[in-house]
Design an enzyme around this catalytic site. Structure first.
Site, PDB file in Angstrom:
ATOM      1  N   ARG A 105       0.849  -1.177   0.000  1.00  0.00           N
ATOM      2  CA  ARG A 105       0.000   0.000   0.000  1.00  0.00           C
ATOM      3  C   ARG A 105       0.885   1.227   0.000  1.00  0.00           C
ATOM      4  NH1 ARG A 105      -4.885   0.851   4.192  1.00  0.00           N
ATOM      5  NH2 ARG A 105      -3.192   1.468   5.549  1.00  0.00           N
ATOM      6  N   THR A 109      -0.741   7.528  -1.334  1.00  0.00           N
ATOM      7  CA  THR A 109      -2.044   7.388  -2.028  1.00  0.00           C
ATOM      8  C   THR A 109      -2.918   6.325  -1.373  1.00  0.00           C
ATOM      9  OG1 THR A 109      -1.243   5.632  -3.479  1.00  0.00           O
ATOM     10  CG2 THR A 109      -0.913   7.916  -4.219  1.00  0.00           C
ATOM     11  N   ASP A 201       0.249  -2.760  12.098  1.00  0.00           N
ATOM     12  CA  ASP A 201       0.699  -3.177  10.770  1.00  0.00           C
ATOM     13  C   ASP A 201       1.063  -4.654  10.809  1.00  0.00           C
ATOM     14  OD1 ASP A 201       2.582  -3.779   8.591  1.00  0.00           O
ATOM     15  OD2 ASP A 201       2.330  -1.660   8.115  1.00  0.00           O
ATOM     16  N   ASP A 204       4.639  -5.716   9.534  1.00  0.00           N
ATOM     17  CA  ASP A 204       5.704  -5.333  10.472  1.00  0.00           C
ATOM     18  C   ASP A 204       5.694  -6.227  11.706  1.00  0.00           C
ATOM     19  OD1 ASP A 204       6.732  -3.351   8.895  1.00  0.00           O
ATOM     20  OD2 ASP A 204       5.667  -1.720   9.890  1.00  0.00           O
TER      21      ASP A 204
HETATM   22  C1  PRP Z   1      -1.257  -4.502   4.418  1.00  0.00           C
HETATM   23  C2  PRP Z   1      -2.088  -5.753   4.555  1.00  0.00           C
HETATM   24  C3  PRP Z   1      -2.899  -5.750   3.295  1.00  0.00           C
HETATM   25  C4  PRP Z   1      -3.136  -4.275   3.072  1.00  0.00           C
HETATM   26  C5  PRP Z   1      -4.530  -3.946   3.526  1.00  0.00           C
HETATM   27  O1  PRP Z   1      -0.187  -4.710   3.594  1.00  0.00           O
HETATM   28  O2  PRP Z   1      -1.331  -6.915   4.726  1.00  0.00           O
HETATM   29  O3  PRP Z   1      -2.234  -6.326   2.179  1.00  0.00           O
HETATM   30  O4  PRP Z   1      -2.186  -3.571   3.886  1.00  0.00           O
HETATM   31  O5  PRP Z   1      -4.841  -2.642   3.226  1.00  0.00           O
HETATM   32  P1  PRP Z   1      -5.922  -2.241   2.143  1.00  0.00           P
HETATM   33  O6  PRP Z   1      -7.112  -3.126   2.378  1.00  0.00           O
HETATM   34  O7  PRP Z   1      -6.205  -0.803   2.464  1.00  0.00           O
HETATM   35  O8  PRP Z   1      -5.332  -2.426   0.774  1.00  0.00           O
HETATM   36  P2  PRP Z   1       0.963  -3.601   3.365  1.00  0.00           P
HETATM   37  O9  PRP Z   1       0.619  -2.730   2.183  1.00  0.00           O
HETATM   38  O10 PRP Z   1       1.219  -2.882   4.644  1.00  0.00           O
HETATM   39  O11 PRP Z   1       2.198  -4.442   2.899  1.00  0.00           O
HETATM   40  P3  PRP Z   1       3.058  -5.544   3.712  1.00  0.00           P
HETATM   41  O12 PRP Z   1       2.190  -6.760   3.856  1.00  0.00           O
HETATM   42  O13 PRP Z   1       4.215  -5.765   2.808  1.00  0.00           O
HETATM   43  O14 PRP Z   1       3.445  -4.947   5.035  1.00  0.00           O
HETATM   44  N1  URA Z   2      -2.607  -2.849   6.873  1.00  0.00           N
HETATM   45  C1  URA Z   2      -2.285  -3.321   8.102  1.00  0.00           C
HETATM   46  O1  URA Z   2      -1.335  -4.092   8.253  1.00  0.00           O
HETATM   47  N2  URA Z   2      -3.031  -2.901   9.146  1.00  0.00           N
HETATM   48  C2  URA Z   2      -4.077  -2.072   9.005  1.00  0.00           C
HETATM   49  O2  URA Z   2      -4.732  -1.748  10.006  1.00  0.00           O
HETATM   50  C3  URA Z   2      -4.389  -1.608   7.713  1.00  0.00           C
HETATM   51  C4  URA Z   2      -3.636  -2.016   6.666  1.00  0.00           C
END
Ligand code: PRP
Ligand code: URA
Length: 210
Positions: A105, A109, A201, A204
């Site tokens: 994400r 944006t 997150d 993380d």
């Molecule tokens: C997080 C999560 C989803 C997304 C959800 O991933 O694991 O994939 O955000 O958010 P959304 O419904 O608003 O799209 P992130 O983009 O943080 O990536 P990561 O898994 O690499 O930490």
């Molecule tokens: N992605 C995450 O990992 N946590 C949230 O709460 C939203 C998006």
């Protein structure tokens, strides 16, 4: 019309999600919990697998029994956080194939950005379950399922540990044919599109980054 989401109400799942939310839960415990929750959710998401009748010789007699009727499944974790669900699920369905969709994400944006996609070659013969612990705005899940559908799988389901109402509605609107399995449905998104109360997150917390 979109299918009703399946919200898990099993006490074991609720208990483990509560531990997952706690900010004092360590990376090690967090990983273990995500894996265990995925395993329990997989039990529900595979409830409709067809069975076939077989005869088995027990040490005592011939038994009429049932085994899974060779239905092929693929799991597709959304990188990174979806990876945390794979081990638990493979404990339940060890012969499944695994595809990967890499999305993150964009912090400005909040839109998902694709960086990787690799599917099993025989995905058109498989039922796919897309995995991600978090369904926030729904953008990542919607894009990941768009990608998966381009490969023509037999069916697609989506499984997440925590969903926001906003993301659930967006996913249902974009993919009304997709069955959605949710561990817990939370209150809302905050101004940064994080789930409230959520767990922070997920990526993380699984990988110990920040
Ligand atoms: C997080 C999560 C989803 C997304 C959800 O991933 O694991 O994939 O955000 O958010 P959304 O419904 O608003 O799209 P992130 O983009 O943080 O990536 P990561 O898994 O690499 O930490
Ligand atoms: N992605 C995450 O990992 N946590 C949230 O709460 C939203 C998006």
């Amino acid at each position: 019309m979109a299918k009703e989401p399946f919200i898990m109400d099993h006490p074991l799942i609720q208990h483990k999600i509560s531990l997952l939310r706690d900010k004092n839960t360590s990376t090690k415990e967090f990983r273990e919990l995500i894996s265990e929750i995925a395993m329990l959710m997989c039990y529900e998401a595979t409830r409709d697998l067809p069975l076939k009748a077989v005869e088995i010789e027990t040490p005592i007699a011939t038994a009429k029994a049932h085994i899974i009727a060779g239905r092929k499944i693929a799991f597709v974790p959304i990188l990174r956080a979806g990876l945390g669900m794979v081990d638990g699920i493979l404990n339940m369905v060890p012969s499944a194939k695994i595809g990967h969709v890499g999305l993150y994400r964009d912090p400005e944006t909040l839109k998902p950005v694709e960086y990787y996609c690799k599917m099993p070659t025989d995905i058109s013969e498989r039922d796919v379950i897309v995995l991600d612990p978090m369904l926030a705005t729904g953008g990542s899940a919607i894009d990941a399922i768009n990608l998966v559908k381009k490969y023509g799988p037999r069916s697609v389901k989506f499984m997440c540990v925590i969903a926001a109402p906003e993301g659930l509605a967006a996913l249902q609107e974009a993919h009304p044919d997709v069955e959605i399995y949710v561990g817990a449905l939370d209150e809302r998104l905050n101004e940064n599109s994080y789930i409230v109360p959520g767990l922070g997150d997920a990526g993380d917390r699984i990988f110990g980054t920040k």
